[in-house]
Scaffold this motif. Structure first.
Motif, PDB file in Angstrom:
ATOM      1  N   LEU A  43      73.754 -33.542 -13.976  1.00 47.10           N
ATOM      2  CA  LEU A  43      74.061 -34.877 -13.467  1.00 47.10           C
ATOM      3  C   LEU A  43      72.758 -35.642 -13.335  1.00 47.10           C
ATOM      4  N   GLU A  44      72.624 -36.758 -14.049  1.00 48.21           N
ATOM      5  CA  GLU A  44      71.392 -37.550 -14.053  1.00 48.21           C
ATOM      6  C   GLU A  44      71.748 -39.027 -13.956  1.00 48.21           C
ATOM      7  N   ARG A  45      71.019 -39.781 -13.152  1.00 49.76           N
ATOM      8  CA  ARG A  45      71.333 -41.197 -12.944  1.00 49.76           C
ATOM      9  C   ARG A  45      70.514 -42.143 -13.822  1.00 49.76           C
TER      10      ARG A  45
ATOM     11  N   GLY B 124      75.496 -40.198 -13.789  1.00 52.29           N
ATOM     12  CA  GLY B 124      76.203 -40.461 -12.549  1.00 52.29           C
ATOM     13  C   GLY B 124      75.260 -40.364 -11.366  1.00 52.29           C
ATOM     14  N   GLU B 125      75.727 -40.780 -10.217  1.00 48.19           N
ATOM     15  CA  GLU B 125      74.916 -40.742  -9.009  1.00 48.19           C
ATOM     16  C   GLU B 125      75.808 -40.479  -7.806  1.00 48.19           C
ATOM     17  N   ASP B 126      75.208 -40.550  -6.622  1.00 49.21           N
ATOM     18  CA  ASP B 126      75.941 -40.331  -5.377  1.00 49.21           C
ATOM     19  C   ASP B 126      76.627 -38.977  -5.340  1.00 49.21           C
ATOM     20  N   MET B 127      76.004 -37.996  -6.010  1.00 48.45           N
ATOM     21  CA  MET B 127      76.493 -36.612  -5.987  1.00 48.45           C
ATOM     22  C   MET B 127      77.969 -36.526  -6.378  1.00 48.45           C
TER      23      MET B 127
ATOM     24  N   LYS C 216      71.926 -37.804   4.441  1.00 43.88           N
ATOM     25  CA  LYS C 216      73.392 -37.861   4.486  1.00 43.88           C
ATOM     26  C   LYS C 216      73.985 -37.580   3.108  1.00 43.88           C
ATOM     27  N   LEU C 217      73.363 -38.131   2.053  1.00 45.50           N
ATOM     28  CA  LEU C 217      73.876 -37.938   0.700  1.00 45.50           C
ATOM     29  C   LEU C 217      73.696 -36.483   0.251  1.00 45.50           C
ATOM     30  N   VAL C 218      72.595 -35.857   0.654  1.00 50.30           N
ATOM     31  CA  VAL C 218      72.377 -34.449   0.301  1.00 50.30           C
ATOM     32  C   VAL C 218      73.474 -33.580   0.901  1.00 50.30           C
TER      33      VAL C 218
END
Length: 338
Positions: free
Chosen positions: A206-208, A236-239, A265-267
């Motif tokens: 997954l790479e933004r 993509g992003e935001d996990m 928080k995102l982690v």
């Protein structure tokens, strides 16, 4: 029908079936004898120079090397102490000196910047003009990628990707059939080594960043001959891991210098989504550099939160680089229940 021996006074009789069986038995014995002699890929008499350079020693079969993880056909992952010793012997044998190994003018003494300008001025590397200019290159590649400018976009040498691969692969006893997910693979500094080793479609990322993905798809994979490995690389992003499908379970999930740039928080959102995608007990999550997303909560609070997710902290690890005076810090986690 029988054959008789006239030289024998009693006339020994040998039947045809017995003669055929005798010849067949002799052929089988000869086959196994030759097989046993050729089973070892040993040097011939013409390799005297190579033996002298390598320091002599007994001839060994191809798969007799020790150390490091092993994969298909006994292939090792890491270089061993014997490998390093061999390289140093080659340097000594050839009279090479580190202080003389500096950049100098050669066949193509231009810098990357000069090469890039040439590509711009002369329409890439094409010798074609007019309508034919775009009809001969299967994968047209931006000039900045052709001169590998993206190899300088990291905080450490590009060669460090091999060190990361060796540490992670051996930590999980990686096999070609293993499934691996990298969070933030960039231009595949590390990922190339996983892609080359794993079975097709077994490396996911997954790479933004669009430019990093362009470098990966338009230069690194074709230039390394790895297109046939079909890595699953998603922008993509935001996990958000939904594009990798449901029911996928990974042997290894890792983030190299990624989580330290994300909000805590995102982690935690990402970890919660990844738990069910990690193989229970044997699977591993590795995070490099630091785990401030965890330590900032305080030891007990972090442990409780991990436990609620079904994760267990395994400890801190370091891994030395083979090529430059550097080591990386890694933190390991596992899924503590099915």
């Amino acid at each position: 029908m029988a054959l008789s021996s006239s030289s024998s006074p009693k006339g020994i009789v040998v039947t045809v079936p017995v003669l055929v069986l005798s010849v067949a038995a002799a052929a089988i014995f000869l086959f196994f004898l030759l097989s046993s002699l050729s089973s070892c890929s040993c040097p011939t008499a013409t390799s005297a120079i190579a033996a002298a350079v390598s320091g002599g020693g007994d001839a060994k079969c191809l798969n007799s090397g020790s150390g490091g993880g092993s994969g298909r056909f006994g292939e090792r992952i890491s270089q061993t102490a014997e490998d390093v010793e061999w390289v140093n012997r080659q340097i000594e044998f050839n009279g090479l000196h580190m202080q003389q190994n500096v950049l100098r003018k050669g066949i193509n003494p231009r810098t990357r910047a000069q090469q890039l300008q040439d590509l711009i001025d002369f329409k890439g590397i094409s010798h074609y003009e007019g309508e034919e200019a775009s009809n001969h290159t299967a994968l047209p590649c931006p000039g900045g990628l052709l001169v590998e400018e993206h190899h300088s976009n990291y905080g450490e040498p590009w060669a460090g990707g091999r060190d990361v691969f060796e540490f992670l692969a051996e930590s999980v006893h990686l096999a070609p059939e293993s499934l691996v997910l990298e969070i933030g693979c960039g231009t595949l500094r590390v990922g190339l080594h996983f892609i080359r080793y794993l079975n097709p479609e077994h490396y996911h990322c997954l790479e933004r960043d669009e430019l990093s993905l362009m470098a990966a798809f338009r230069y690194e994979l074709p230039s390394q001959g790895l297109l046939q490995k079909r890595p699953v690389i998603v922008r993509g992003e935001d996990m958000d891991f939904s594009k990798f499908g449901t029911g996928v379970v990974y042997d290894l999930i890792y983030a190299s210098a990624v989580f330290l740039h994300m909000p805590d928080k995102l982690v935690w959102v990402g970890l919660e989504r990844l738990v069910d995608k990690l193989k229970p007990y044997e699977g591993r999550i590795f995070v490099s550099h630091n785990i401030k997303f965890c330590s900032r909560l305080g030891g007990d609070e972090c442990t409780k939160r991990l436990k609620n997710l079904g994760l267990e902290y395994l400890g801190k690890y370091t891994h030395d680089s083979l090529l430059f005076n550097h080591y990386e810090i890694w933190f390991g986690f596992r899924r503590s229940k099915a």
